[in-house]
Design a protein around this motif. Sequence first.
Motif, PDB file in Angstrom:
ATOM      1  N   ASN A 132       0.860  -1.137  -0.004  1.00  0.00           N
ATOM      2  CA  ASN A 132       0.025   0.059  -0.073  1.00  0.00           C
ATOM      3  C   ASN A 132       0.823   1.218   0.027  1.00  0.00           C
ATOM      4  O   ASN A 132       0.478   2.154   0.729  1.00  0.00           O
TER       5      ASN A 132
ATOM      6  N   ASP B 158       2.059   4.576  -1.858  1.00  0.00           N
ATOM      7  CA  ASP B 158       1.779   5.376  -3.136  1.00  0.00           C
ATOM      8  C   ASP B 158       2.642   5.462  -4.258  1.00  0.00           C
ATOM      9  O   ASP B 158       2.341   5.744  -5.356  1.00  0.00           O
TER      10      ASP B 158
ATOM     11  N   GLU C 175       6.846   6.338  -0.736  1.00  0.00           N
ATOM     12  CA  GLU C 175       6.023   7.397  -0.233  1.00  0.00           C
ATOM     13  C   GLU C 175       4.693   6.540   0.077  1.00  0.00           C
ATOM     14  O   GLU C 175       4.243   5.753  -0.863  1.00  0.00           O
ATOM     15  N   ARG C 176       4.232   6.983   1.425  1.00  0.00           N
ATOM     16  CA  ARG C 176       2.751   6.674   1.638  1.00  0.00           C
ATOM     17  C   ARG C 176       2.310   7.645   2.458  1.00  0.00           C
ATOM     18  O   ARG C 176       2.744   7.969   3.539  1.00  0.00           O
ATOM     19  N   GLY C 177       1.232   8.480   2.026  1.00  0.00           N
ATOM     20  CA  GLY C 177       0.615   9.904   2.594  1.00  0.00           C
ATOM     21  C   GLY C 177       1.765  10.484   2.633  1.00  0.00           C
ATOM     22  O   GLY C 177       2.449  10.762   1.795  1.00  0.00           O
TER      23      GLY C 177
END
Length: 220
Positions: free
Chosen positions: A95, A97, A115-117
Amino acid sequence: MIYENTQRGIFIDRPNRFIAHVDIDGVTETVHVKNTGRCRELLLEGAEVILQKSDDPKRKTKYDLITVKKPNLGWVNIDSQAPNKVVLEWLKTQNFDLIKPEYTYGGSRLDFYLERGEEKWLVEVKGCTLEIEGKGYFPDAKSERAAKHMRELQGALMEGYRCAAAFVIAMEGVDTVYPHVERDPEFAAAFENARAAGIEIWNLRCGVTENELIIKNTGL
């Protein structure tokens, strides 16, 4: 990740770090070794190995040596290109991004930028093939580059990145990787300093068969 066109053989010897001699159905073949590390605890005369046949007719060697069977342990994947490939497969299920391989940071090219959020991650991948009494160790020979990567991650942490050293344990029956102090005290010191500073250590347990390598960890 799945290997196609695999073939069993029996390891004979390794004249240099790039090639080995393998008995395939009674015929001695010169094969390419997909790992320039020592692998002395694995590549022993008489060991059963798995080869992948190349479809490139221009190659000098027809096969790549990718996996070796270690007594009382099982198959060990020694393909040095496999850890990054299998981690990329796994990261795609986590999950994020954005997943960007081979990211330049400071004086190093690290394996992944994520990147995640609002989170920005830097991840360096290392393959572990050395097992001693049920424990995994890295590296199997001195690696100034690996120590440098740990220091780079520690510096990035101070700049607000989330950082991780991902150890792909390319064998079954081993859960944790430890720094090999005797073979590389510089890396061991860099590892401990980075971990104390807050670098995450991912011990990525794998399933290993004759033609497959897959990360078993369910998630971050």
